[in-house]
Design a protein around this motif. Structure first.
Motif, PDB file in Angstrom:
ATOM      1  N   SER A  11       0.702  -1.402  -0.467  1.00 22.94           N
ATOM      2  CA  SER A  11       0.221  -0.115  -0.027  1.00 22.94           C
ATOM      3  C   SER A  11       0.653   1.135  -0.101  1.00 22.94           C
ATOM      4  O   SER A  11       0.217   2.374   0.072  1.00 22.94           O
ATOM      5  N   TYR A  12       2.321   0.794   0.245  1.00 21.07           N
ATOM      6  CA  TYR A  12       3.239   2.220   0.163  1.00 21.07           C
ATOM      7  C   TYR A  12       3.982   2.756  -0.752  1.00 21.07           C
ATOM      8  O   TYR A  12       4.269   3.713  -1.723  1.00 21.07           O
ATOM      9  N   LEU A  13       3.715   1.557  -2.124  1.00 14.16           N
ATOM     10  CA  LEU A  13       3.988   1.903  -3.879  1.00 14.16           C
ATOM     11  C   LEU A  13       2.374   2.266  -4.604  1.00 14.16           C
ATOM     12  O   LEU A  13       1.292   1.790  -3.744  1.00 14.16           O
ATOM     13  N   ASN A  14       2.506   3.099  -4.861  1.00 15.46           N
ATOM     14  CA  ASN A  14       1.779   3.696  -6.460  1.00 15.46           C
ATOM     15  C   ASN A  14       1.231   3.065  -7.523  1.00 15.46           C
ATOM     16  O   ASN A  14       2.700   2.207  -7.899  1.00 15.46           O
ATOM     17  N   PRO A  15       0.141   2.149  -6.774  1.00 11.76           N
ATOM     18  CA  PRO A  15      -0.088   1.306  -7.922  1.00 11.76           C
ATOM     19  C   PRO A  15      -0.304   1.488  -9.769  1.00 11.76           C
ATOM     20  O   PRO A  15      -0.008   1.167 -10.020  1.00 11.76           O
ATOM     21  N   LEU A  16      -0.071   3.441  -9.781  1.00  9.72           N
ATOM     22  CA  LEU A  16       0.335   2.757 -11.335  1.00  9.72           C
ATOM     23  C   LEU A  16       1.256   3.737 -11.752  1.00  9.72           C
ATOM     24  O   LEU A  16       1.120   3.981 -13.726  1.00  9.72           O
ATOM     25  N   PHE A  17       2.568   3.206 -11.517  1.00 10.03           N
ATOM     26  CA  PHE A  17       3.909   3.398 -11.882  1.00 10.03           C
ATOM     27  C   PHE A  17       4.716   2.475 -11.175  1.00 10.03           C
ATOM     28  O   PHE A  17       4.662   1.867 -10.493  1.00 10.03           O
ATOM     29  N   THR A  18       5.706   2.522 -12.928  1.00  8.85           N
ATOM     30  CA  THR A  18       6.720   0.712 -12.275  1.00  8.85           C
ATOM     31  C   THR A  18       7.045   0.842 -11.567  1.00  8.85           C
ATOM     32  O   THR A  18       7.685   2.779 -10.718  1.00  8.85           O
ATOM     33  N   ILE A  19       7.981  -0.173 -10.927  1.00  3.25           N
ATOM     34  CA  ILE A  19       9.069   0.402  -9.660  1.00  3.25           C
ATOM     35  C   ILE A  19      10.251   1.098 -10.430  1.00  3.25           C
ATOM     36  O   ILE A  19      11.004   2.205  -9.415  1.00  3.25           O
ATOM     37  N   GLY A  20      10.270   0.989 -11.564  1.00  2.47           N
ATOM     38  CA  GLY A  20      11.950   2.182 -11.642  1.00  2.47           C
ATOM     39  C   GLY A  20      11.506   3.367 -12.377  1.00  2.47           C
ATOM     40  O   GLY A  20      12.043   3.798 -11.179  1.00  2.47           O
ATOM     41  N   ASN A  21      10.229   3.391 -12.596  1.00  2.00           N
ATOM     42  CA  ASN A  21       9.801   4.624 -12.390  1.00  2.00           C
ATOM     43  C   ASN A  21       9.692   5.195 -10.950  1.00  2.00           C
ATOM     44  O   ASN A  21      10.002   6.396 -10.566  1.00  2.00           O
ATOM     45  N   GLN A  22       8.939   4.553  -9.583  1.00  2.00           N
ATOM     46  CA  GLN A  22       9.145   5.309  -8.557  1.00  2.00           C
ATOM     47  C   GLN A  22      10.758   5.202  -8.009  1.00  2.00           C
ATOM     48  O   GLN A  22      10.133   6.256  -7.535  1.00  2.00           O
ATOM     49  N   ILE A  23      11.480   4.411  -8.372  1.00  2.00           N
ATOM     50  CA  ILE A  23      12.312   4.521  -7.445  1.00  2.00           C
ATOM     51  C   ILE A  23      13.271   5.774  -8.338  1.00  2.00           C
ATOM     52  O   ILE A  23      13.675   6.581  -7.966  1.00  2.00           O
ATOM     53  N   GLU A  24      12.994   6.094 -10.123  1.00  2.00           N
ATOM     54  CA  GLU A  24      13.680   7.121 -10.796  1.00  2.00           C
ATOM     55  C   GLU A  24      13.516   8.766  -9.437  1.00  2.00           C
ATOM     56  O   GLU A  24      14.525   9.372  -9.355  1.00  2.00           O
ATOM     57  N   GLU A  25      12.326   8.627  -9.578  1.00  2.00           N
ATOM     58  CA  GLU A  25      11.521   9.379  -9.092  1.00  2.00           C
ATOM     59  C   GLU A  25      12.391   9.699  -7.746  1.00  2.00           C
ATOM     60  O   GLU A  25      12.123  11.222  -7.242  1.00  2.00           O
ATOM     61  N   ALA A  26      12.524   9.157  -6.506  1.00  2.00           N
ATOM     62  CA  ALA A  26      12.783   9.231  -5.802  1.00  2.00           C
ATOM     63  C   ALA A  26      14.053  10.008  -5.270  1.00  2.00           C
ATOM     64  O   ALA A  26      14.998  10.692  -4.851  1.00  2.00           O
ATOM     65  N   ILE A  27      15.321   9.782  -6.341  1.00  2.00           N
ATOM     66  CA  ILE A  27      16.377  10.065  -6.444  1.00  2.00           C
ATOM     67  C   ILE A  27      16.439  11.518  -7.407  1.00  2.00           C
ATOM     68  O   ILE A  27      15.668  12.368  -7.964  1.00  2.00           O
ATOM     69  N   LYS A  28      17.535  12.167  -6.129  1.00  2.00           N
ATOM     70  CA  LYS A  28      17.550  13.807  -6.474  1.00  2.00           C
ATOM     71  C   LYS A  28      18.980  14.268  -6.822  1.00  2.00           C
ATOM     72  O   LYS A  28      19.721  12.934  -7.056  1.00  2.00           O
ATOM     73  N   ASN A  29      19.081  15.435  -7.109  1.00  2.00           N
ATOM     74  CA  ASN A  29      20.306  15.651  -8.067  1.00  2.00           C
ATOM     75  C   ASN A  29      20.982  14.632  -9.268  1.00  2.00           C
ATOM     76  O   ASN A  29      21.996  14.547  -9.156  1.00  2.00           O
ATOM     77  N   GLU A  30      20.529  14.840  -9.139  1.00  2.00           N
ATOM     78  CA  GLU A  30      20.689  14.104 -10.771  1.00  2.00           C
ATOM     79  C   GLU A  30      19.484  14.027 -12.428  1.00  2.00           C
ATOM     80  O   GLU A  30      18.965  13.374 -11.820  1.00  2.00           O
ATOM     81  N   LYS A  31      20.161  15.054 -13.153  1.00  2.00           N
ATOM     82  CA  LYS A  31      20.045  15.143 -13.861  1.00  2.00           C
ATOM     83  C   LYS A  31      19.334  14.284 -15.107  1.00  2.00           C
ATOM     84  O   LYS A  31      18.515  14.728 -15.635  1.00  2.00           O
ATOM     85  N   SER A  32      20.068  13.185 -15.576  1.00  2.00           N
ATOM     86  CA  SER A  32      20.907  13.271 -16.680  1.00  2.00           C
ATOM     87  C   SER A  32      19.374  11.602 -16.645  1.00  2.00           C
ATOM     88  O   SER A  32      19.977  10.981 -15.364  1.00  2.00           O
TER      89      SER A  32
END
Lengths: 351, 314
Positions: free
Chosen positions: B95-116
């Protein structure tokens, strides 16, 4: 996009077909200049309320012709609009026929039409009271009727998402203020609001201005109810644990609302979008019907239908005048099927 | 060792109820600290206080939270600390993972200080490997993973920015025992490789002993005992800790009846005037019902009980 279509094809044939019908309708609206056999405002005074022309391959002697042709028709009784086929006169249909010069797609001029006859007339869906080709007018009318839905929906959904999203997420005073605003909009009976909004503006506007006005009026009416529903959904979704997790990841409020909360309302809103597009088409029809919408000679499906209203003679003698109604019906039902299918397909849990 | 986090005299609650009372502890770099206790003791609230994600009507009333010598209670834009310097994992990953996005997408979203975008993706694949997930998980949705994999994905999201501190809110409660063991081992590895500090909240005192250096026992919003995990497990001081350890199934032989603690945690709305544990305690004396015991310090242990000295909480 490709994947979505593939899934649509696999899971819901009906909505897949609807999708292509909608694409077809929009394309033909876009290419109305190229497809139509006549200019939209060309009046054939000798052919009022002419029934749809039949296209033949076989003549009355049962002889086959490779090139399709039409028989010439003649008005025999102007009072009752009775027509008679002139059996001796065959008019073959040619491609790229010469006709009146007109501008194509607003880019260049041409006097060639995609198809037509050298003598005689081709009225695929018949003509209206003034002898204008209904097929041509449906093509041009589709430009207005179909685009009004898309543009109107985008404006009102933009407003709905923005206001509903902010109101639901922040709650408290902001919510209270915005929802009272929404209630003011919802309080008015929408049809009278539409009429009074229209009445505020001058009547002698150019048809493009009227078009813009209608879009704005319709979306101003539509956004309020939507904002309310989205607010409700946001209220419940923001309590979900993954929103807490997103906050724990340090995402900004704006991002949480528009990346995490709003997409989770899509299962509802996609259906709502496709279901409300017909509302705009009908809304435009209603305004046109009352003579407040798109003005003649510009066609829209609504003002083409408005001629039939209250005119039983036309209805009983010339049912082809109702073809725009059929197209409204087709568009609406296709959008409904498409919405239904999209909702299933876009939900990752259904894959 | 350097202190990462220090809670000083924290009170959390509102006018009606006080959820956390006089919480003091510190976490050093690379240290694993467990908080144990029954449901409703304020364990999860402690974690949520640290990243300031408290429910709307509840506030930090008093005290300081020093995180790398920065007082968190005074910071307005927690967004720059959450996720980046403090990661958190939750109890029920599904229930703590957004059901609409892939895992990769969600981990990427968590990444900060990385533009590319490309580097982002590489980073995600690296972290997936580190938490023991196959690469194709990048393209999967949360509901397509098992509970253990979801928890690994959550951990990946929490540690992708190399935080100083990881808060784990009962990360294994929703998993079965074998999967839980995998997660625990993963956490232990991460602590070793990233020199991560962890605050681990759990019901299970033997799990706490297995994973952590220090254990804090909480009861009704108080810290009632603190010590190294071996000390707590082998020589519990507070009667409550003793009872908790007595409830562990591994202490019993076959067919023996497992003891439970009679009674319930008192409701926060009407706490007894004295020691909150007094109504369930076997060693109750008169003073227990009248006064609240203060913290008694032995070397590096803390216990809050009149058995060990007459210090009254002010």
């Amino acid at each position: 996009m490709k994947i979505i279509l593939k899934r649509l094809k696999k899971r819901n044939k009906l909505s897949y077909i609807s999708f292509w019908i909608i694409i077809f309708l929009y394309l033909s609206a876009l290419l109305a200049d190229l497809i139509s056999p006549y200019p939209y405002n060309k009046q054939f005074r000798d052919y009022p309320l002419c029934p749809p022309t039949r296209i033949h391959f076989f003549d009355y002697n049962r002889k086959f012709h490779l090139r399709p042709f039409v028989y010439e028709i003649r008005l025999v009784n102007p009072a009752l609009n009775k027509y008679e086929i002139v059996k001796e006169k065959k008019c073959p249909i040619y491609f790229l026929v010469k006709g009146e010069r007109r501008k194509i797609l607003g880019l260049f001029y041409s006097d060639r039409y995609l198809f037509g006859t050298k003598e005689g007339k081709v009225f695929l869906f018949g003509t209206d009271i003034h002898g204008r080709d209904i097929f041509t007018r449906i093509l041009y009318g589709a430009r207005i009727s179909l685009s009004i839905g898309i543009i109107g929906v985008s404006i009102s959904f933009f407003l709905g998402f923005l206001i509903g999203g902010i109101s639901g997420y922040f709650g408290g005073k902001i919510d209270n203020f915005l929802m009272r605003l929404v209630e003011i909009f919802m309080m008015f009976p929408s049809f009278y609001l539409m009429l009074s909004l229209r009445a505020v503006f001058p009547l002698n506007l150019s048809s493009f201005q009227i078009y813009l006005l209608i879009v704005i009026i319709l979306s101003l009416i539509g956004w309020a109810g939507l904002a309310r529903i989205i607010r409700g959904m946001v209220l419940s979704i923001k309590e979900e644990e993954y929103i807490l997790a997103a906050r724990a990841l340090g995402l900004s409020t704006f991002r949480i609302i528009f990346k995490h909360i709003i997409p989770n309302t899509f299962s509802y809103t996609i259906t709502a979008i496709t279901l409300s597009i017909p509302g705009y088409i009908l809304g435009e029809s209603a305004l046109s019907l009352l003579g407040l919408g798109i003005q003649e000679p510009y066609p829209s499906w609504g003002n083409m239908l408005s001629v039939c209203v209250g005119n039983l003679r036309v209805l009983s003698n010339a049912p082809w005048m109702l073809t725009p109604g059929f197209f409204i019906f087709l568009t609406i039902i296709c959008f409904n099927f498409l919405g239904d299918g999209l909702r299933d397909v876009l939900d990752p849990k259904n894959w | 060792m350097k202190k990462i986090l220090e809670l000083k005299n924290i009170y959390v609650g509102n006018e009606e109820i006080k959820i956390l009372k006089n919480i003091n502890f510190e976490v050093k770099k690379g240290e694993v600290l467990s908080i144990v206790g029954e449901s409703g003791c304020g364990k999860s609230m402690t974690l949520r206080t640290i990243i300031k994600l408290l429910p709307k009507n509840i506030k930090i009333l008093k005290g300081k939270i020093l995180f790398n010598e920065l007082d968190i209670t005074e910071i307005q834009d927690m967004e720059r600390i959450r996720g980046k310097e403090i990661g958190i994992i939750f109890q029920e990953p599904s229930s703590y993972l957004n059901p609409l996005f892939t895992i990769g997408n969600q981990i990427e979203e968590a990444i900060k200080n990385e533009k590319s975008k490309k580097l982002c993706k590489e980073k995600v694949f690296k972290i997936l490997q580190e938490v023991g997930l196959p690469e194709n998980v990048y393209y999967l949705y949360p509901h397509q993973l098992s509970g253990g994999m979801q928890q690994r994905a959550m951990i990946a999201m929490a540690i992708v920015n190399n935080p100083f501190l990881l808060l784990a809110d009962e990360p294994t409660t929703a998993l079965d025992v074998t999967t839980a063991l995998g997660i625990i081992n993963l956490l232990k590895n991460l602590v070793a490789t990233h020199n991560l500090s962890v605050i681990f909240v759990t019901h299970d005192i033997s799990l706490a002993r297995f994973i952590s250096d220090t254990i804090i026992v909480m009861y009704a919003g108080f810290i009632i005992e603190k010590g190294t995990s071996e000390e707590i497990y082998n020589q519990p001081l507070h009667p409550y800790t003793k009872k908790l350890i007595n409830c562990l199934p591994e202490k019993y032989r076959k067919r023996e009846r497992i003891l439970t603690i009679e009674g319930e945690v008192p409701s926060l709305k009407n706490l007894p005037s004295g020691c909150p544990f007094s109504n369930r305690c076997d060693f109750k004396i008169d003073i227990c019902e009248k006064y609240l015991p203060g913290e008694i310090k032995f070397e590096n242990r803390i216990v809050r009980c009149f058995k060990y000295g007459n210090i009254v909480e002010s």
